[in-house]
Design an enzyme around this catalytic site. Sequence first.
Site, short mmCIF file in Angstrom:
data_model
loop_
_atom_site.label_atom_id
_atom_site.label_comp_id
_atom_site.label_asym_id
_atom_site.label_seq_id
_atom_site.Cartn_x
_atom_site.Cartn_y
_atom_site.Cartn_z
N LYS A 130 0.87 -1.19 0.00
CA LYS A 130 0.00 0.00 0.00
C LYS A 130 0.90 1.22 0.00
O LYS A 130 2.03 1.16 0.46
CB LYS A 130 -0.87 0.02 1.27
CG LYS A 130 -2.14 0.81 1.11
CD LYS A 130 -3.23 -0.04 0.49
CE LYS A 130 -4.45 0.74 0.12
NZ LYS A 130 -5.55 -0.15 -0.30
N ASP A 170 -6.83 4.01 -4.79
CA ASP A 170 -7.53 3.86 -3.52
C ASP A 170 -8.18 5.24 -3.31
O ASP A 170 -8.32 6.01 -4.28
CB ASP A 170 -6.56 3.50 -2.38
CG ASP A 170 -7.28 3.07 -1.10
OD1 ASP A 170 -7.76 1.93 -1.03
OD2 ASP A 170 -7.40 3.88 -0.16
P1 NDP Z 1 -12.94 7.68 -3.18
O1 NDP Z 1 -11.86 8.68 -2.96
O2 NDP Z 1 -13.43 7.45 -4.56
O3 NDP Z 1 -14.19 8.03 -2.27
C1 NDP Z 1 -14.09 8.14 -0.89
C2 NDP Z 1 -15.45 8.53 -0.36
O4 NDP Z 1 -15.45 8.45 1.06
C3 NDP Z 1 -15.80 9.96 -0.69
O5 NDP Z 1 -17.19 10.06 -0.84
C4 NDP Z 1 -15.31 10.70 0.56
O6 NDP Z 1 -15.94 11.94 0.80
C5 NDP Z 1 -15.74 9.73 1.62
N1 NDP Z 1 -14.97 9.97 2.84
C6 NDP Z 1 -13.63 10.02 2.98
N2 NDP Z 1 -13.31 10.31 4.24
C7 NDP Z 1 -14.46 10.45 4.90
C8 NDP Z 1 -14.82 10.73 6.24
N3 NDP Z 1 -13.86 10.96 7.15
N4 NDP Z 1 -16.12 10.76 6.57
C9 NDP Z 1 -17.09 10.53 5.64
N5 NDP Z 1 -16.83 10.26 4.35
C10 NDP Z 1 -15.54 10.22 4.00
O7 NDP Z 1 -12.38 6.34 -2.53
P2 NDP Z 1 -12.82 4.83 -2.82
O8 NDP Z 1 -14.28 4.74 -3.05
O9 NDP Z 1 -11.88 4.26 -3.80
O10 NDP Z 1 -12.45 4.16 -1.41
C11 NDP Z 1 -13.36 4.14 -0.31
C12 NDP Z 1 -12.92 3.07 0.65
O11 NDP Z 1 -12.91 1.80 -0.02
C13 NDP Z 1 -11.53 3.22 1.25
O12 NDP Z 1 -11.53 2.69 2.55
C14 NDP Z 1 -10.69 2.34 0.35
O13 NDP Z 1 -9.52 1.92 1.00
C15 NDP Z 1 -11.64 1.19 0.11
N6 NDP Z 1 -11.38 0.36 -1.06
C16 NDP Z 1 -11.21 0.90 -2.28
C17 NDP Z 1 -11.00 0.08 -3.38
C18 NDP Z 1 -10.84 0.61 -4.76
O14 NDP Z 1 -10.63 -0.17 -5.66
N7 NDP Z 1 -10.95 1.91 -4.99
C19 NDP Z 1 -10.91 -1.37 -3.23
C20 NDP Z 1 -11.18 -1.84 -1.91
C21 NDP Z 1 -11.40 -1.00 -0.88
P3 NDP Z 1 -15.12 13.33 0.65
O15 NDP Z 1 -15.20 13.67 -0.80
O16 NDP Z 1 -15.84 14.27 1.53
O17 NDP Z 1 -13.71 13.07 1.12
O1 2IT Z 2 -7.97 -1.73 -0.89
C1 2IT Z 2 -7.88 -2.25 -2.02
O2 2IT Z 2 -8.03 -3.47 -2.19
C2 2IT Z 2 -7.59 -1.39 -3.16
N1 2IT Z 2 -7.50 -0.17 -3.01
C3 2IT Z 2 -7.38 -1.99 -4.53
C4 2IT Z 2 -5.95 -2.40 -4.70
C5 2IT Z 2 -5.58 -2.85 -6.10
O3 2IT Z 2 -4.40 -3.18 -6.26
O4 2IT Z 2 -6.43 -2.88 -6.99
#
Ligand code: NDP
Ligand code: 2IT
Length: 448
Positions: A130, A170
């Site tokens: 990460k 992420d």
């Molecule tokens: P994005 O940046 O696309 O979206 C994050 C979202 O979460 C935004 O709506 C953001 O709002 C909100 N957010 C962030 N911090 C806070 C907070 N403190 N309180 C409330 N809302 C908050 O990220 P992702 O959708 O990619 O990731 C979201 C989660 O999923 C993370 O934990 C990530 O590690 C996990 N994840 C992501 C993967 C991926 O492929 N992208 C895969 C697996 C897990 P704001 O705009 O206000 O910050």
């Molecule tokens: O938390 C996660 O699994 C991710 N942000 C995706 C990682 C990846 O290599 O696609």
Amino acid sequence: MGERDNLTIDNLMKLLKERDPHQEEFHQAVQEVMQWVVPFAADSSRYNSFTLFEKLTEPERIIQFRVPWLTDKGEERCNRGFRIQFNSAIGPYKGGLRFHPTVNLSILKFLGFEQTFKNSLTGLPLGGGKGGSDFNPRGRSEAEIMRFCQSFMNELFRHIGPDTDIPAGDAGVGTREIGFLFGHYKRLTAQFNGVITGKSPAFGGSLLRPEATGFGLLYFTKHMMKQAGKEVDDARILISGSGNVAQYACMKAIETGAKVLTMSDSDGYIFVKDGLSREQLNTVMDIKNNRRGRIRECTEEFECDFHEGTPWEVEADIALPCATQNEIDKKAAKSLIGNDVVCVAEGANMPCTSDAVAAFHDAGVLFAPGKASNAGGVSVSGLEMTQNAQRLSWDKETVDQELHDIMDRIHDECVEYGREDKHVNYEKGAAIAGFIKVADAMLAQGAV
Ligand code: NDP
Ligand code: 2IT
């Protein structure tokens, strides 16, 4: 033999807290996994080794660097960049990059540790890693984001490669940022290869990678509900977040026939009484992805209420936290339980505190940890690596079938290792199933 040599969860946590007293999120992530794995291992002659657990909780390598960049006004700024190469026992380091002001070593070590177990669960040959930066992309122009990504890659490129370490997106890093990072890697190395996943399909990205985490979350949730003799089809669902994971979880939930009552960002949440329609989701996606606006702007576009805070007091059947770590605490968990929620599946990484998870277990609420339920994203990243190595692109149906198969297998493994008297403990099942493959590989590779 010193006390520490005995494999107990207390001895392990004591060591970690002495070494890095301030890394609370990292301790939380380790405790959640190891509370199940350590008793399992201590009971077996094969895995009963304190050193094995010291190695599993110590990253193989941590790279930290400075990232200087220029604002549009020509002012110099400097952020911190990191890459944690956590564990390469079963494959090259693999995991996302996060750009968010809360990024620090504790957050990235928790994410890298989780990633190691998640990637093992996918059944693909992927190690855990990460990285990211404390850079805050909010309010930054596209030119500033590009310059930041280029400066970040100026250092990162020496540490990554298609067979060594393969970053992806992420929070705060989506298709746009991956494009800038990949473009600059290519320029620095004069090589076109599969060093990053989540690329646009125009230059080697896999179809369905943007959708994969959210879609996979729904596939997993359907399995959990079915296992408990229930359906997702007409359930009321609470989703937090409105980023990549939340958007595609919402899309698949609507497609399934469920009612998504909420989406959120760090300002608050929208509540849609009858459930978001596909058109309304399109508006959310336009606000978030193109206009880069706030969720409250939805109130100007369609019939919904906006509330500050988190959506967990709303009555529903299923909760899918898809925003960030520790967004469901004990109080929120109690509120969900009081409203008879039946299933909580983590779309984000560690969105539930340990107290919240314990409350779900006590109340008999089905609970899936992110390392199982959000593994769809990294799984399709793994499929993107395969396509890049083959120099081929698979069609959507092929990728979706593979994603289904992987989520099915992860669910089966959670059931196999997490079955308890009346129900499945997915947290335990995911921890033990993820551990076995990594531990076997580490033991076979000797003292490395
Ligand atoms: P994005 O940046 O696309 O979206 C994050 C979202 O979460 C935004 O709506 C953001 O709002 C909100 N957010 C962030 N911090 C806070 C907070 N403190 N309180 C409330 N809302 C908050 O990220 P992702 O959708 O990619 O990731 C979201 C989660 O999923 C993370 O934990 C990530 O590690 C996990 N994840 C992501 C993967 C991926 O492929 N992208 C895969 C697996 C897990 P704001 O705009 O206000 O910050
Ligand atoms: O938390 C996660 O699994 C991710 N942000 C995706 C990682 C990846 O290599 O696609």
